[in-house]
Design a protein around this motif. Structure first.
Motif, PDB file in Angstrom:
ATOM      1  N   VAL A   1       2.902  13.595  -6.708  1.00 42.39           N
ATOM      2  CA  VAL A   1       4.457  13.504  -6.950  1.00 42.39           C
ATOM      3  C   VAL A   1       4.897  12.906  -5.505  1.00 42.39           C
ATOM      4  O   VAL A   1       4.698  13.394  -4.343  1.00 42.39           O
ATOM      5  CB  VAL A   1       5.130  14.789  -7.230  1.00 42.39           C
ATOM      6  N   HIS A   2       5.879  11.800  -5.572  1.00 44.68           N
ATOM      7  CA  HIS A   2       6.291  11.187  -4.273  1.00 44.68           C
ATOM      8  C   HIS A   2       7.650  10.750  -4.689  1.00 44.68           C
ATOM      9  O   HIS A   2       7.990  10.085  -5.656  1.00 44.68           O
ATOM     10  CB  HIS A   2       5.277  10.308  -3.727  1.00 44.68           C
TER      11      HIS A   2
ATOM     12  N   LEU B   1       1.902  18.446   1.079  1.00 46.52           N
ATOM     13  CA  LEU B   1       1.560  17.754   1.966  1.00 46.52           C
ATOM     14  C   LEU B   1       2.472  16.899   2.245  1.00 46.52           C
ATOM     15  O   LEU B   1       2.291  15.604   2.289  1.00 46.52           O
ATOM     16  CB  LEU B   1       0.099  17.103   1.605  1.00 46.52           C
ATOM     17  N   ILE B   2       3.562  17.149   3.020  1.00 47.66           N
ATOM     18  CA  ILE B   2       4.654  16.389   3.143  1.00 47.66           C
ATOM     19  C   ILE B   2       4.999  16.395   4.774  1.00 47.66           C
ATOM     20  O   ILE B   2       6.161  16.007   5.109  1.00 47.66           O
ATOM     21  CB  ILE B   2       5.782  16.931   2.700  1.00 47.66           C
TER      22      ILE B   2
ATOM     23  N   GLY C   1       3.820  14.740  -1.934  1.00 49.68           N
ATOM     24  CA  GLY C   1       3.581  13.757  -0.838  1.00 49.68           C
ATOM     25  C   GLY C   1       2.597  12.421  -1.089  1.00 49.68           C
ATOM     26  O   GLY C   1       1.844  12.511  -2.086  1.00 49.68           O
ATOM     27  N   ALA C   2       2.595  11.421  -0.323  1.00 52.76           N
ATOM     28  CA  ALA C   2       1.790  10.477  -0.497  1.00 52.76           C
ATOM     29  C   ALA C   2       1.410   9.506   0.669  1.00 52.76           C
ATOM     30  O   ALA C   2       1.387   8.506   0.831  1.00 52.76           O
ATOM     31  CB  ALA C   2       2.789   9.261  -1.618  1.00 52.76           C
TER      32      ALA C   2
ATOM     33  N   PHE D   1       2.577   4.536  -2.503  1.00 53.38           N
ATOM     34  CA  PHE D   1       1.819   5.461  -1.367  1.00 53.38           C
ATOM     35  C   PHE D   1       2.519   5.044   0.074  1.00 53.38           C
ATOM     36  O   PHE D   1       3.098   3.968  -0.014  1.00 53.38           O
ATOM     37  CB  PHE D   1       0.375   5.306  -1.394  1.00 53.38           C
ATOM     38  N   ARG D   2       2.578   5.958   1.032  1.00 49.15           N
ATOM     39  CA  ARG D   2       3.040   5.492   2.178  1.00 49.15           C
ATOM     40  C   ARG D   2       2.428   4.314   3.108  1.00 49.15           C
ATOM     41  O   ARG D   2       1.095   4.288   2.674  1.00 49.15           O
ATOM     42  CB  ARG D   2       2.902   6.678   3.060  1.00 49.15           C
TER      43      ARG D   2
END
Length: 334
Positions: free
Chosen positions: A186-187, A250-251, A164-165, A192-193
């Motif tokens: 890892v994304h 963490l998604i 997640g990011a 990053f979002r």
């Protein structure tokens, strides 16, 4: 049989806001919560700071005085507890609701304890934090894999892969790095979002540039095994294994769609957005309302405390037969 004017499911900030509006309107109420008051905030990372400024997460017209611009987890827990006490809100905590059944003009709210409560109107304000997203990959349920992060000390001097990011992933990565953790993010996206808290962006990008936080962008997590994670580059199709003592998934999260359907609420697929009136927040079941993030389906980033708290006034206005106060448009985080 005691019948409440309003029964609220969920004691997060939005659920508390509904209880306050009901109390102000002279309506009898009961708030059922399967955990503690503001359970989701209690389970946030211990040093988390809110995105919204303090005045934007106030409820009940009670000021939220703090020394900083944005509140942290502990300050929010204290604030919401004090506000609930000020308004003498009526709780039944550690009581999980399993179903809501409409019987003529009344609702029966059934619980996992076998108890039933009755009300003329019901408002569901359950949020989404209890239902993390899943990738559906091998190893996702291994004991060293978790969808929640609380503090860094468990992970010191180990290797952690974060999938997640968004905000939670970036905050965890920065805190872990500063507590002697070898961190890899890892994304599937190329960066990053864009919703990451603006004050975190230069920090995390500088740490990546220095090589202190590693990244694998444009990459899918395809399998998890003890001590390692398999990822696949979406551009090249190449796979690799990354060492990992722990994996933080963490998604994000989704609402409890199964509970909504057991209550008779229709969901739009695949978004899981429930059917409701955007002015009154009444669902397809007359007398059954939604408040807060639960209205957003899988798009949980659309509704948060800042605008979700406003649903409460509109709902109680409708129940009380008053002119309905307008809720501001759903907004994107910066």
């Amino acid at each position: 049989m005691q019948v409440y004017d309003v029964l609220i499911i969920g004691a997060g900030p939005c659920g508390l806001a509904v209880g306050i509006e009901a109390a102000k309107a002279g309506l009898s109420h009961l708030i059922l919560e399967k955990g503690s008051i503001t359970e989701s905030i209690r389970r946030y990372p211990k040093r988390m700071r809110f995105f919204s400024t303090a005045e934007n997460i106030e409820i009940g017209g009670i000021p939220f005085p703090i020394s900083e611009l944005k509140a942290n987890r502990s300050e929010a827990l204290q604030y919401y507890r004090k506000v609930a006490g000020y308004y003498h809100l009526n709780f039944k905590l550690f009581t999980e609701v399993t179903q809501v059944v409409k019987q003529d003009d009344l609702f029966e709210v059934q619980t996992a304890k076998g108890e039933a409560y009755h009300a003329r109107k019901v408002i569901i304000a359950t949020g989404y934090f209890d239902f993390p997203r899943h990738l559906g990959i091998p190893g996702e349920n291994l004991p060293h894999v978790t969808p929640y992060y609380d503090e860094p000390f468990l992970y010191s001097f180990s290797k952690v892969v974060i999938v997640g990011a968004a905000n939670s992933a970036v905050e965890a990565a920065l805190e872990l790095y500063r507590h002697d953790v070898d961190v890899t993010i890892v994304h599937r996206g190329e960066d990053f979002r864009p919703t990451v808290k603006y004050w975190l962006v230069p920090d995390v990008k500088n740490r990546v540039r220095e090589g202190k936080i590693k990244t694998r962008f444009n990459s899918l997590t395809t399998a998890i095994e003890p001590k390692r994670v398999q990822i696949e580059n979406v551009e090249t199709g190449e796979s690799e294994w990354i060492d990992a003592d722990f994996v933080l998934m963490l998604i994000g999260y989704v609402p409890d769609g199964a509970l909504l359907q057991r209550c008779g609420i229709e969901l739009t697929q695949p978004s899981m957005v429930p059917v409701y009136d955007p002015e009154t927040f009444e669902t397809n079941v007359a007398g059954l309302y939604l408040c807060g993030t639960v209205v957003a389906g899988i798009h949980t980033e659309k509704v948060f405390i800042e605008n979700g708290r406003e649903h409460a006034a509109a709902i109680i206005d409708h129940i009380a037969g008053r002119k309905i106060r307008q809720v501001k448009e759903l907004i994107e985080r910066i």
